[in-house]
Design a protein around this motif. Sequence first.
Motif, PDB file in Angstrom:
ATOM      1  N   ILE A  72       4.010   0.571   2.637  1.00 37.39           N
ATOM      2  CA  ILE A  72       3.229   0.827   3.495  1.00 37.39           C
ATOM      3  C   ILE A  72       4.574  -0.751   4.820  1.00 37.39           C
ATOM      4  O   ILE A  72       4.828  -0.032   5.821  1.00 37.39           O
ATOM      5  CB  ILE A  72       2.011   0.173   3.852  1.00 37.39           C
ATOM      6  CG1 ILE A  72       1.592   0.798   6.040  1.00 37.39           C
ATOM      7  CG2 ILE A  72       1.738  -0.815   4.430  1.00 37.39           C
ATOM      8  CD1 ILE A  72       0.496   0.986   5.750  1.00 37.39           C
ATOM      9  N   ASN A  73       4.999  -1.667   4.347  1.00 40.69           N
ATOM     10  CA  ASN A  73       5.678  -2.837   5.263  1.00 40.69           C
ATOM     11  C   ASN A  73       7.713  -1.563   5.001  1.00 40.69           C
ATOM     12  O   ASN A  73       7.838  -2.086   5.396  1.00 40.69           O
ATOM     13  CB  ASN A  73       5.880  -4.114   4.425  1.00 40.69           C
ATOM     14  CG  ASN A  73       7.015  -4.014   2.922  1.00 40.69           C
ATOM     15  OD1 ASN A  73       6.355  -2.359   2.517  1.00 40.69           O
ATOM     16  ND2 ASN A  73       7.134  -5.102   2.855  1.00 40.69           N
ATOM     17  N   SER A  74       7.828  -1.041   4.126  1.00 39.80           N
ATOM     18  CA  SER A  74       8.915   0.088   4.457  1.00 39.80           C
ATOM     19  C   SER A  74       8.557   0.850   6.036  1.00 39.80           C
ATOM     20  O   SER A  74      10.197   1.430   6.426  1.00 39.80           O
ATOM     21  CB  SER A  74       8.644   0.494   3.071  1.00 39.80           C
ATOM     22  OG  SER A  74       9.361  -0.010   1.895  1.00 39.80           O
ATOM     23  N   SER A 104       1.386  -1.240   0.196  1.00 37.66           N
ATOM     24  CA  SER A 104      -0.019  -0.009   0.345  1.00 37.66           C
ATOM     25  C   SER A 104       1.050   1.358  -0.325  1.00 37.66           C
ATOM     26  O   SER A 104       2.110   1.677   1.028  1.00 37.66           O
ATOM     27  CB  SER A 104      -1.072  -0.036   1.190  1.00 37.66           C
ATOM     28  OG  SER A 104      -2.004  -0.790   1.768  1.00 37.66           O
ATOM     29  N   TYR A 105       0.907   2.594  -0.938  1.00 41.92           N
ATOM     30  CA  TYR A 105       1.859   3.551  -1.438  1.00 41.92           C
ATOM     31  C   TYR A 105       0.955   4.400   0.059  1.00 41.92           C
ATOM     32  O   TYR A 105      -0.738   4.959  -0.321  1.00 41.92           O
ATOM     33  CB  TYR A 105       1.058   4.206  -2.949  1.00 41.92           C
ATOM     34  CG  TYR A 105       2.427   4.657  -2.965  1.00 41.92           C
ATOM     35  CD1 TYR A 105       3.434   4.684  -3.055  1.00 41.92           C
ATOM     36  CD2 TYR A 105       2.220   6.344  -3.514  1.00 41.92           C
ATOM     37  CE1 TYR A 105       4.106   5.530  -2.941  1.00 41.92           C
ATOM     38  CE2 TYR A 105       2.583   6.667  -3.856  1.00 41.92           C
ATOM     39  CZ  TYR A 105       4.605   7.271  -3.480  1.00 41.92           C
ATOM     40  OH  TYR A 105       5.165   7.551  -4.132  1.00 41.92           O
ATOM     41  N   VAL A 106       1.764   4.695   0.862  1.00 43.28           N
ATOM     42  CA  VAL A 106       1.191   5.775   1.515  1.00 43.28           C
ATOM     43  C   VAL A 106       2.038   6.421   2.581  1.00 43.28           C
ATOM     44  O   VAL A 106       3.459   6.209   1.833  1.00 43.28           O
ATOM     45  CB  VAL A 106       1.002   4.942   3.155  1.00 43.28           C
ATOM     46  CG1 VAL A 106      -0.271   3.876   3.073  1.00 43.28           C
ATOM     47  CG2 VAL A 106       2.025   3.739   3.515  1.00 43.28           C
ATOM     48  N   PRO A 107       1.942   6.952   2.884  1.00 45.45           N
ATOM     49  CA  PRO A 107       2.626   8.567   3.487  1.00 45.45           C
ATOM     50  C   PRO A 107       3.343   8.303   4.494  1.00 45.45           C
ATOM     51  O   PRO A 107       2.765   7.772   5.680  1.00 45.45           O
ATOM     52  CB  PRO A 107       1.918  10.258   3.874  1.00 45.45           C
ATOM     53  CG  PRO A 107       1.337  10.035   3.748  1.00 45.45           C
ATOM     54  CD  PRO A 107       0.586   8.503   3.145  1.00 45.45           C
ATOM     55  N   GLY A 114       8.470  11.188   3.598  1.00 42.80           N
ATOM     56  CA  GLY A 114       7.822  10.371   2.361  1.00 42.80           C
ATOM     57  C   GLY A 114       7.237   9.594   1.956  1.00 42.80           C
ATOM     58  O   GLY A 114       6.983   8.459   3.206  1.00 42.80           O
ATOM     59  N   LYS A 115       6.453   9.606   0.516  1.00 44.58           N
ATOM     60  CA  LYS A 115       5.467   8.578   0.274  1.00 44.58           C
ATOM     61  C   LYS A 115       6.135   7.311   0.095  1.00 44.58           C
ATOM     62  O   LYS A 115       7.433   7.108  -0.473  1.00 44.58           O
ATOM     63  CB  LYS A 115       4.651   8.656  -0.968  1.00 44.58           C
ATOM     64  CG  LYS A 115       3.569   9.899  -0.276  1.00 44.58           C
ATOM     65  CD  LYS A 115       2.128   9.646  -1.361  1.00 44.58           C
ATOM     66  CE  LYS A 115       1.303   8.721  -0.799  1.00 44.58           C
ATOM     67  NZ  LYS A 115       0.130   8.865  -2.233  1.00 44.58           N
TER      68      LYS A 115
END
Length: 385
Positions: A136-138, A115-118, A132-133
Motif C-alpha cells: 500500500i505504501n507503493s 499491506s498487499y492491496v490493489p 495492480g496489486k
Amino acid sequence: MKRKVRRRRSPRWARLCLVFGAVLTVVGGGSVVALQATVDAATKAVSQQSLIGSAKTTEEVKHASITGAKNILLVGIDARKDALPTAGTRSDSIILLHIPSDHDSGYMISLPRDSYVPIPAYDNGKQSFAGGKNKINSAFFFGSRGLTGEAALSHGFELLSLTIKELTGITPDAGAIIDFQGFKNVVNVLGKVCMYVDEDTTSIHIGKDNKTGKTAAPYVINPDGTLKSKIKGVTANFYAKGNHCFTPTEALDFVRQRDLLANNDFDYGRQRHQQQFFKAIINQAVKDGLNSPTKLPGLITAIGKTMTVDTGGISLEDWVFAMKGINPSDLITIKTNEGKFNPEKVAGIGDVEILSDDSLDLLKAAKNDTVATFAATHPTWVSAT
C-alpha cells in the motif's frame, strides 16, 4: 442519579492539530495545555493544498458538510532531499482517523505499509502506472514519482486515496501529510524530547565510525528503505529499553526504525513508537514550550510546517468547531490484524502483509460508522498505548 462528570476541554489549537495531521502529537497531553494562541495563528502556520483530488467527486465536494461520520486520511512521510523525483516518496505511516457521527470520540486505524492491496491505474502527467496489486505504501510512490514539491505530494496522496477508496469504499472527507523531518525542527525548538523506550532499538541509519569517531551509516539500505547488509567498522546507534532524552537527530532516527527492533514487531513497533514519540513531544511542549512566551511562536510555526492538509471543502475553523467535543484522550487506536503479522511472499515484490477478513471488516465498519461496535467485540484489537 449519577452525575455526569464534565471533561476538561482541550484548547481550540489542540483540536485543530487533532483533526489535521498532528493528531498524535496531542494524544495524552493536549487536554491540559493552557494555550493563549488563537486558531487564526495556528491555521496560518499550516500549508493547505488539494490532496484527495479525483478520489472525491465534484458532487461530494459540492455537498461537503461537517455533519455525520467523518474519515480523515493521515499519511506520514520521510521526505529526504533525494527522495524526489528520482526515487519517488513512499508513505511510512497510514492512519485512517474515523470520527463517529456524534463527533464525541475518534478511532485511529493504522494500515501497515506492507499491506498487499490493489492499486488503481494512474497517470500523474510525468509517469503512468498500469495498476495492480502491491504494497500500500507503493501507491504514494507510484503517484509521486517523476514529480517534485507540491505536485509530488498531491499526486502521491491522490493515488493513495484512490487505493483506500478501492479497498474500503471510503472516500476520505479530508486528509493530511505529516513530514517526520519537520519534527526535527519541533524538537529543536523544545531543545529535547524525553520518553520511555519500550524495547531495545538499533538504528540502521546512524552510527559512529570506530576509527574516526565520526557519524557514519552502519548499514547498506535497499532502495525501498529496507535493510540490506551491515557495514564493517561502524557501530550503530543503540537505544536501550528505558528512559531517554533525545536530541533532534536522535529523535528523528528513533521514529524511523523498524528492521532491528528487539521484539521483531517491524511496522507495528514503529507505529507504536511514533505514537509514543508524538505523545512525548506534546508532554515536553506542555512542560517547556506552550507556556513560554519566548518558545510559543516558534513552536506553533514548527508544528504547522510539519503538515500539509486538504480540508475537503470545509474551513479549518469549521472543523475545529465541529470537533469541539473531542478530547485528545478520547482517541482510540485499533490495530489491523490484531497487531500480528500475516506475511506472504510475492514474486517480484518480496514479503507483504495480508489483511485478514476481520481487518477488512474493521475498514467496512469505518465506512458504516460501526467502529465502536467492532472495538467492543474485538477488545484485543484496541491498543493500550
